[in-house]
Design an enzyme around this catalytic site. Structure first.
Site, PDB file in Angstrom:
ATOM      1  N   THR A  75     -44.101 -44.968  26.324  1.00  0.00           N
ATOM      2  CA  THR A  75     -43.707 -43.953  25.343  1.00  0.00           C
ATOM      3  C   THR A  75     -43.980 -44.483  23.946  1.00  0.00           C
ATOM      4  O   THR A  75     -43.953 -45.683  23.720  1.00  0.00           O
ATOM      5  CB  THR A  75     -42.195 -43.690  25.535  1.00  0.00           C
ATOM      6  OG1 THR A  75     -42.051 -42.866  26.663  1.00  0.00           O
ATOM      7  CG2 THR A  75     -41.549 -43.021  24.342  1.00  0.00           C
TER       8      THR A  75
ATOM      9  N   ARG B 136     -37.586 -31.899  34.340  1.00  0.00           N
ATOM     10  CA  ARG B 136     -36.700 -32.943  33.814  1.00  0.00           C
ATOM     11  C   ARG B 136     -37.005 -33.178  32.316  1.00  0.00           C
ATOM     12  O   ARG B 136     -38.147 -33.279  31.904  1.00  0.00           O
ATOM     13  CB  ARG B 136     -36.920 -34.233  34.593  1.00  0.00           C
ATOM     14  CG  ARG B 136     -36.110 -35.442  34.089  1.00  0.00           C
ATOM     15  CD  ARG B 136     -36.915 -36.319  33.172  1.00  0.00           C
ATOM     16  NE  ARG B 136     -36.227 -37.573  32.839  1.00  0.00           N
ATOM     17  CZ  ARG B 136     -36.643 -38.412  31.903  1.00  0.00           C
ATOM     18  NH1 ARG B 136     -37.734 -38.173  31.226  1.00  0.00           N
ATOM     19  NH2 ARG B 136     -35.972 -39.523  31.644  1.00  0.00           N
ATOM     20  N   VAL B 137     -35.949 -33.273  31.534  1.00  0.00           N
ATOM     21  CA  VAL B 137     -36.114 -33.576  30.113  1.00  0.00           C
ATOM     22  C   VAL B 137     -35.418 -34.901  29.835  1.00  0.00           C
ATOM     23  O   VAL B 137     -34.283 -35.122  30.267  1.00  0.00           O
ATOM     24  CB  VAL B 137     -35.503 -32.458  29.244  1.00  0.00           C
ATOM     25  CG1 VAL B 137     -35.545 -32.837  27.767  1.00  0.00           C
ATOM     26  CG2 VAL B 137     -36.246 -31.138  29.474  1.00  0.00           C
ATOM     27  N   GLY B 138     -36.114 -35.788  29.135  1.00  0.00           N
ATOM     28  CA  GLY B 138     -35.547 -37.104  28.827  1.00  0.00           C
ATOM     29  C   GLY B 138     -34.876 -37.123  27.468  1.00  0.00           C
ATOM     30  O   GLY B 138     -34.508 -36.089  26.906  1.00  0.00           O
ATOM     31  N   ASP B 139     -34.726 -38.334  26.930  1.00  0.00           N
ATOM     32  CA  ASP B 139     -34.058 -38.510  25.638  1.00  0.00           C
ATOM     33  C   ASP B 139     -34.944 -38.177  24.442  1.00  0.00           C
ATOM     34  O   ASP B 139     -34.454 -37.833  23.364  1.00  0.00           O
ATOM     35  CB  ASP B 139     -33.599 -39.966  25.487  1.00  0.00           C
ATOM     36  CG  ASP B 139     -34.780 -40.933  25.549  1.00  0.00           C
ATOM     37  OD1 ASP B 139     -35.641 -40.770  26.451  1.00  0.00           O
ATOM     38  OD2 ASP B 139     -34.868 -41.838  24.700  1.00  0.00           O
TER      39      ASP B 139
ATOM     40  N   GLY C 119     -37.222 -45.921  26.917  1.00  0.00           N
ATOM     41  CA  GLY C 119     -36.486 -46.492  28.042  1.00  0.00           C
ATOM     42  C   GLY C 119     -36.056 -45.380  28.981  1.00  0.00           C
ATOM     43  O   GLY C 119     -36.575 -44.260  28.900  1.00  0.00           O
TER      44      GLY C 119
ATOM     45  N   GLY D 187     -34.502 -42.417  29.852  1.00  0.00           N
ATOM     46  CA  GLY D 187     -33.986 -41.391  28.968  1.00  0.00           C
ATOM     47  C   GLY D 187     -32.556 -40.987  29.256  1.00  0.00           C
ATOM     48  O   GLY D 187     -31.764 -40.754  28.334  1.00  0.00           O
TER      49      GLY D 187
HETATM   50  N1  ASP Z   1     -37.615 -42.386  27.247  1.00  0.00           N
HETATM   51  C1  ASP Z   1     -38.637 -41.753  28.031  1.00  0.00           C
HETATM   52  C2  ASP Z   1     -37.988 -40.734  28.933  1.00  0.00           C
HETATM   53  O1  ASP Z   1     -37.005 -41.030  29.558  1.00  0.00           O
HETATM   54  C3  ASP Z   1     -39.433 -42.700  28.867  1.00  0.00           C
HETATM   55  C4  ASP Z   1     -39.969 -43.942  28.172  1.00  0.00           C
HETATM   56  O2  ASP Z   1     -39.477 -44.317  27.122  1.00  0.00           O
HETATM   57  O3  ASP Z   1     -40.905 -44.560  28.705  1.00  0.00           O
HETATM   58  O4  ASP Z   1     -38.522 -39.668  29.068  1.00  0.00           O
END
Ligand code: ASP
Length: 303
Positions: free
Chosen positions: A171, A199-202, A223, A225
């Site tokens: 990311t 799915r939605v992350g952070d 990281g 999410g």
């Molecule tokens: N933070 C991102 C997510 O969870 C993934 C990543 O940082 O690699 O979507």
């Protein structure tokens, strides 16, 4: 009063095997961003531009080269925030947009909303003539191999922690302070490998994967999410600076300690505080970063 500028970018947290390629990519991009800031370009324009360059580079898990979801498709999330006025824009679960970060910026500036998702975001992109690309543009062979491997193991994995992959991707994000003293932050991602459809992350959640406030700092995270959402980590770091008046580095470390203590979190953050100090911390073995502050040399950081 004229202020000193600073810029920091990241390409994800985790182990990487082939450091050289990542190093040259992030050094080049931070160089482009430094030139912009030195010429008086705003922090907001600079973080957006740096993130588009990272999105266009298939080495990283954002834009071209994003990881694949459980259906073998690319679904991306991105967000941008302006520390001057706390304006923010974000998009989640979007497909076929070449630069999700520019769509997030358009949401911030051309709509009365903060977040648009899926089909609605796509319609908004069309109206605002945001550049599109085909699935073939986004999906690269390494991602297909990584996805097949995690499917076989029936696992959802962080891009950079895939057991099979020699190639580690990540990311991306950027934080900056400009000559006017304004802070901005931007983060963009394909998410995590083999994630559920929808799915939605952070990354697109303001306060989780991104935050900027001129009074405190600008933060971009990477990281797992879900752990960053549950700890609202980027805003937590801003609050730590607000209440404890400590620098970017200490706040980044405190934030990651909190992430680990509360949810055994895996990931990292980059932070620039209102005085232009750069800081970063992570609970993974490494995190790809590059930084520069006015009058100092560009530095690559990994460990
Ligand atoms: N933070 C991102 C997510 O969870 C993934 C990543 O940082 O690699 O979507």
């Amino acid at each position: 009063m004229r202020e000193r500028y600073s810029l920091m970018i990241h390409g994800g947290a985790g182990l990487i095997a082939d450091k050289g390629k990542y190093q040259s990519a992030v050094l080049e991009i931070v160089g482009v961003g430094e030139k912009m800031l030195s010429e008086g370009v705003s922090a907001l324009d600079t973080v957006e531009h740096c993130v588009t360059l990272l999105e266009n580079n298939p080495l990283f898990n954002a834009g071209k080269g994003s990881v694949l979801n459980e259906e073998g498709e690319v679904e991306m999330d991105a967000a941008i925030m302006n520390g001057e006025n706390l304006k923010a824009g974000s998009v989640a679960g979007i497909t076929h947009i070449k630069n999700p970060i520019s769509l997030a910026r358009a949401v911030m500036e051309k709509s009365e909303h903060v977040m648009l998702i899926g089909t609605g975001a796509k319609k908004f992109a069309a109206v605002n003539q945001i550049e599109k690309e085909s699935s073939e543009y986004f999906i690269i062979p390494d991602r297909v191999r990584q996805w097949e491997e995690s499917k076989k193991q029936n696992k959802v994995v962080l891009d950079h922690s895939g057991s099979n992959s020699e190639k580690k991707f990540g990311t991306v994000g950027a934080v900056a302070k400009d000559k006017n003293g304004n802070l901005a932050a931007a983060t963009s991602t394909g998410g995590i490998v083999n994630k559920k459809f929808g799915r939605v992350g952070d990354t697109p959640i303001i306060g989780a994967g991104v935050y900027a406030d001129n009074e405190t700092c600008a933060v971009s995270a990477t990281g797992f999410g879900e752990q960053f959402i549950r700890t609202v980590l980027s805003k937590t770091i801003s609050d730590i600076i607000f209440y404890e008046k400590i620098s970017a580095q200490e706040a980044a470390q405190n934030g990651i300690e909190y992430l680990v203590r509360k949810v055994q979190g895996l990931g990292g953050v980059i932070v620039i505080d209102r005085d232009g100090n750069c800081g970063s911390a992570f609970s993974t073995p490494a995190m790809i970063r590059a930084q520069v502050s006015e009058g100092k040399d560009i530095t690559f950081l990994l460990d």
